[in-house]
Design a protein around this motif. Structure first.
Motif, mmCIF file in Angstrom:
data_model
loop_
_atom_site.group_PDB
_atom_site.id
_atom_site.type_symbol
_atom_site.label_atom_id
_atom_site.label_comp_id
_atom_site.label_asym_id
_atom_site.label_seq_id
_atom_site.Cartn_x
_atom_site.Cartn_y
_atom_site.Cartn_z
ATOM 1 N N ARG A 1 1.128 -8.583 6.849
ATOM 2 C CA ARG A 1 0.268 -8.037 5.678
ATOM 3 C C ARG A 1 0.079 -6.602 6.075
ATOM 4 N NH1 ARG A 1 -1.568 -10.604 1.611
ATOM 5 N NH2 ARG A 1 -1.621 -8.375 0.822
ATOM 6 N N TYR B 1 14.704 -8.173 -2.831
ATOM 7 C CA TYR B 1 14.547 -6.703 -2.841
ATOM 8 C C TYR B 1 13.419 -6.044 -1.879
ATOM 9 C CZ TYR B 1 16.616 -7.412 -7.594
ATOM 10 O OH TYR B 1 17.408 -8.036 -8.552
ATOM 11 N N TYR C 1 11.085 -2.682 -1.932
ATOM 12 C CA TYR C 1 10.580 -1.520 -2.449
ATOM 13 C C TYR C 1 9.453 -0.853 -1.363
ATOM 14 C CZ TYR C 1 12.295 -3.124 -6.765
ATOM 15 O OH TYR C 1 13.166 -3.671 -8.077
ATOM 16 N N GLN D 1 6.116 1.711 -1.791
ATOM 17 C CA GLN D 1 5.273 2.176 -3.034
ATOM 18 C C GLN D 1 4.483 3.351 -2.404
ATOM 19 O OE1 GLN D 1 2.052 -0.450 -4.775
ATOM 20 N NE2 GLN D 1 2.680 0.383 -6.923
ATOM 21 N N PRO E 1 1.753 6.974 -3.696
ATOM 22 C CA PRO E 1 1.357 7.441 -4.725
ATOM 23 C C PRO E 1 2.087 8.528 -5.419
ATOM 24 C CG PRO E 1 -0.167 7.391 -2.769
ATOM 25 C CD PRO E 1 1.017 6.935 -2.462
ATOM 26 N N LEU F 1 7.262 2.540 -7.597
ATOM 27 C CA LEU F 1 8.160 1.712 -6.718
ATOM 28 C C LEU F 1 9.601 2.201 -6.368
ATOM 29 C CD1 LEU F 1 7.094 -1.925 -7.994
ATOM 30 C CD2 LEU F 1 6.749 -0.817 -5.853
ATOM 31 N N ARG F 2 9.789 2.195 -5.184
ATOM 32 C CA ARG F 2 11.249 2.992 -4.976
ATOM 33 C C ARG F 2 12.033 1.804 -4.229
ATOM 34 N NH1 ARG F 2 10.804 8.813 -2.589
ATOM 35 N NH2 ARG F 2 8.998 7.654 -1.621
ATOM 36 N N LEU F 3 13.245 1.629 -4.635
ATOM 37 C CA LEU F 3 14.070 0.519 -4.116
ATOM 38 C C LEU F 3 14.584 0.801 -2.685
ATOM 39 C CD1 LEU F 3 15.400 -2.239 -4.582
ATOM 40 C CD2 LEU F 3 17.360 -1.057 -5.726
ATOM 41 N N PHE G 1 6.946 -3.741 -0.726
ATOM 42 C CA PHE G 1 6.898 -4.941 -1.384
ATOM 43 C C PHE G 1 8.242 -5.463 -1.382
ATOM 44 C CE2 PHE G 1 2.778 -5.159 -3.394
ATOM 45 C CZ PHE G 1 2.370 -3.970 -3.461
ATOM 46 N N PHE H 1 6.985 -10.467 -7.248
ATOM 47 C CA PHE H 1 6.813 -9.518 -6.179
ATOM 48 C C PHE H 1 5.946 -10.219 -5.314
ATOM 49 C CE2 PHE H 1 8.585 -5.347 -7.304
ATOM 50 C CZ PHE H 1 8.714 -5.684 -8.543
ATOM 51 N N GLY H 2 6.021 -9.988 -4.058
ATOM 52 C CA GLY H 2 5.021 -10.628 -2.973
ATOM 53 C C GLY H 2 3.804 -9.732 -2.967
ATOM 54 N N PRO H 3 2.889 -9.952 -2.126
ATOM 55 C CA PRO H 3 1.812 -9.488 -1.993
ATOM 56 C C PRO H 3 1.448 -7.910 -1.182
ATOM 57 C CG PRO H 3 1.903 -11.110 -0.325
ATOM 58 C CD PRO H 3 3.054 -11.315 -1.119
#
Lengths: 112, 112
Positions: free
Chosen positions: A9, A33, A35, A37, A39, A43-45, A90, A103-105
């Motif tokens: 985590r 997927y 991603y 993240q 600021p 979110l970008r793949l 993510f 989505f995961g945490p």
């Protein structure tokens, strides 16, 4: 809820070291997927998978590789971590007939 | 360049006020989704709009898909502290949500 777990985590690593992040799902969703993240970027793949051993690049794939040897696991590897890869990562899953990606945490990665 | 631009990037308003968040693109999308993300968690789907001009309401939240399917808006009436979070729009260019393009995000803070 697709029963998505991510590990670790939180991670702190040094520039130039390899890092592997793991995503595990329990719902047998076909698509997975990764991603990142940051600021101002949402979110970008990075990469995605549409089946075991079937993967494709996303919009920010440079410096990352993925593997999917089992339906439930999707690994993201930073081959040689750089400070620009400091981010929150993510994992998500999706399957036909579902409206949403799940989505995961998230994994918070700091590259020093 | 990100395909989906959200504005504003940050918004801080008093409880009880109304607000609108915008999601704009030069590309046409088959459908558009709005997600909300709480700190330390992954995004959670709020709504999907699929028809140009479509309006959907979710309690105090009103979502609209532009006629040309290039833009969307989220309007919140009488904002409450529980509305605080990061709002993300996401567009699918083909039917099915197996590949989404996420917007840049709007961080909303509602002050009690």
């Amino acid at each position: 809820d697709a029963g998505i777990t991510q590990s670790p985590r939180h991670k702190v690593t040094e520039t130039g070291t390899p890092v592997t992040l793991r995503c595990h799902q329990t719902e047998n969703h076909r698509y997975m997927y990764w991603y990142r993240q940051d600021p101002g970027h949402g979110l970008r793949l990075i990469h995605y998978s549409y089946g075991v051993k079937d993967t494709d690049k996303g919009e920010v794939s440079d410096g990352y590789s993925v593997s999917r040897s089992k339906t439930e696991d999707f690994l993201l590897t930073l081959e040689s971590a750089t400070s620009s890869q400091t981010s929150v990562y993510f994992c998500a899953t999706w399957t036909w007939g579902r409206e949403t990606q799940y989505f995961g945490p998230g994994t918070r990665l700091l590259v020093l | 360049t990100q395909l989906l631009e959200q504005s504003p990037q940050f918004l801080s308003i008093q409880e009880g006020e109304n607000l609108t968040v915008y999601c704009n693109s030069s590309s046409v999308f088959s459908s558009l989704q709005w997600y909300r993300q709480e700190p330390g968690e992954g995004p959670v789907l709020l709504v999907t709009v699929v028809t140009g001009g479509e309006v959907k309401k979710l309690k105090r939240l009103t979502f609209q898909f532009g006629d040309a399917r290039k833009d969307s808006s989220l309007h919140i009436t009488a904002a409450q502290p529980g509305d605080t979070g990061l709002y993300l729009c996401a567009g699918a260019m083909v039917r099915g949500n197996e590949k989404l393009t996420f917007g840049t995000g709007t961080r909303l803070t509602i002050i009690p």
